[in-house]
Design a protein around this motif. Sequence first.
Motif, short mmCIF file in Angstrom:
data_model
loop_
_atom_site.label_atom_id
_atom_site.label_comp_id
_atom_site.label_asym_id
_atom_site.label_seq_id
_atom_site.Cartn_x
_atom_site.Cartn_y
_atom_site.Cartn_z
N PHE A 67 0.81 -1.22 0.00
CA PHE A 67 0.00 0.00 0.00
C PHE A 67 0.85 1.28 0.00
O PHE A 67 0.58 2.19 -0.80
CB PHE A 67 -0.98 -0.01 1.17
N LEU A 76 1.96 1.85 -3.41
CA LEU A 76 0.86 2.32 -4.27
C LEU A 76 0.66 3.83 -4.07
O LEU A 76 0.47 4.58 -5.04
CB LEU A 76 -0.42 1.55 -3.94
N LEU A 77 0.71 4.28 -2.82
CA LEU A 77 0.57 5.72 -2.54
C LEU A 77 1.70 6.51 -3.22
O LEU A 77 1.49 7.58 -3.76
CB LEU A 77 0.59 5.97 -1.03
N ARG A 136 1.02 6.68 -6.89
CA ARG A 136 -0.04 7.67 -7.14
C ARG A 136 0.54 9.08 -7.17
O ARG A 136 0.23 9.88 -8.04
CB ARG A 136 -1.12 7.55 -6.06
N LYS A 137 1.40 9.35 -6.18
CA LYS A 137 2.01 10.68 -6.09
C LYS A 137 2.85 10.97 -7.35
O LYS A 137 2.72 12.03 -7.96
CB LYS A 137 2.89 10.75 -4.83
N ASN A 184 0.62 11.42 -10.44
CA ASN A 184 -0.10 12.70 -10.39
C ASN A 184 0.83 13.87 -10.73
O ASN A 184 0.44 14.80 -11.43
CB ASN A 184 -0.71 12.94 -9.00
N TYR A 236 -9.15 5.56 -10.19
CA TYR A 236 -10.32 4.71 -9.99
C TYR A 236 -10.21 3.93 -8.67
O TYR A 236 -11.17 3.84 -7.91
CB TYR A 236 -10.49 3.75 -11.17
N CYS A 237 -9.00 3.42 -8.41
CA CYS A 237 -8.79 2.66 -7.15
C CYS A 237 -9.12 3.54 -5.94
O CYS A 237 -9.65 3.07 -4.94
CB CYS A 237 -7.32 2.26 -7.01
N PHE A 238 -8.79 4.81 -6.03
CA PHE A 238 -8.94 5.70 -4.88
C PHE A 238 -10.28 6.44 -4.88
O PHE A 238 -10.50 7.30 -4.05
CB PHE A 238 -7.80 6.71 -4.84
N SER A 239 -11.13 6.11 -5.85
CA SER A 239 -12.40 6.86 -5.92
C SER A 239 -13.48 6.14 -5.11
O SER A 239 -13.31 5.00 -4.72
CB SER A 239 -12.84 6.99 -7.37
N PHE A 240 -14.60 6.83 -4.94
CA PHE A 240 -15.72 6.21 -4.23
C PHE A 240 -16.47 5.26 -5.13
O PHE A 240 -16.47 5.42 -6.32
CB PHE A 240 -16.66 7.30 -3.73
N MET A 271 -14.39 5.63 -1.20
CA MET A 271 -13.18 4.89 -1.56
C MET A 271 -13.50 3.41 -1.74
O MET A 271 -14.40 2.89 -1.11
CB MET A 271 -12.13 5.02 -0.44
N LYS A 272 -12.74 2.74 -2.57
CA LYS A 272 -12.92 1.29 -2.73
C LYS A 272 -12.57 0.61 -1.41
O LYS A 272 -11.70 1.07 -0.68
CB LYS A 272 -12.00 0.78 -3.83
N ILE A 332 -8.91 -0.12 -0.42
CA ILE A 332 -8.16 1.10 -0.10
C ILE A 332 -8.63 1.64 1.25
O ILE A 332 -7.83 2.03 2.10
CB ILE A 332 -8.37 2.18 -1.20
N GLN A 370 -7.09 0.40 4.26
CA GLN A 370 -5.71 0.84 4.50
C GLN A 370 -5.63 2.27 5.04
O GLN A 370 -4.69 2.63 5.73
CB GLN A 370 -4.91 0.80 3.18
N HIS A 404 -9.12 10.73 3.33
CA HIS A 404 -9.47 10.73 1.92
C HIS A 404 -8.24 11.17 1.11
O HIS A 404 -7.56 12.12 1.50
CB HIS A 404 -10.64 11.71 1.68
N PRO A 405 -7.94 10.47 -0.01
CA PRO A 405 -6.71 10.81 -0.76
C PRO A 405 -6.63 12.26 -1.21
O PRO A 405 -5.54 12.84 -1.22
CB PRO A 405 -6.75 9.87 -1.96
N MET A 449 -5.60 14.20 1.73
CA MET A 449 -4.17 13.95 1.96
C MET A 449 -3.32 14.85 1.04
O MET A 449 -2.33 15.43 1.50
CB MET A 449 -3.87 12.47 1.65
N ALA A 502 0.28 9.00 3.17
CA ALA A 502 1.72 9.15 3.00
C ALA A 502 2.08 10.63 3.12
O ALA A 502 1.78 11.41 2.22
CB ALA A 502 2.15 8.61 1.65
#
Lengths: 66, 168
Positions: A6, A9-10, A13-14, A17, A62-66, B1-2, B5, B8, B12-13, B16, B76
Amino acid sequence: MMKLTFPQLLQLRKKVNELTSPLQLQHIIDNDNYVLLFIADKEHLVFLEIPTLLELKEEISYCFSF
Amino acid sequence: MKTAIRRQMTIHPEVMDVLNEQIALEMHASASYLAMASWCDQRELLNSKAFFYKQSEEEREHGMRIFNFINDAGGAAISPAIPEVNNDFESLREIYEKSLDQEIQVTQSIYKCFSKARSVNDYASEVFLQWFVNEQVEEEDTVRSILDVFDLMEGMPLKMIDERLPKE
């Protein structure tokens, strides 16, 4: 297939982005038109062209979306 | 969020991301106050130097508070790059005016984080940020009061004005 923890993954993402901000994208297009990206605590080095980079951004979003 | 995620991370990203920007702003403010403290220190403006050294510490503490919160919430936290800091000032009054501008900028940025937390229903972050909202009211008030002293003592020697200013 690449396994990511995880925090990795963060981190990805950073990086993605940052690379896909309009300014950075323009910079990539003006230069090599691709990026080399270290992933998973530098375990992998991947070659990404702009379309792949944008696809990756979408998938991560998408992974981080609702 | 999924779900995967969410298991973990609590934060909220998007919150963050704005909080990481806030850390950078707080750390920049800390570095900027350090430059102001040095200017005062070199001129033996004892109260002002103590004030700005303290402010520098406080801003760093604020940054660290957010830093720890992000990591505690499963996110993070990013150690920020500090852009160039201005070390060149004309007068003590200018320093305090810049200090007020800086506090206002920090306040606006806190409001932005707060709005983001609210818009994505990140209640834990919203509650966490309430402390900062109150803190900024105090911070701005302190500097405004100091600028009032400058207005009241206009024309007096700098050293005399400095002696009337708070150390923290």
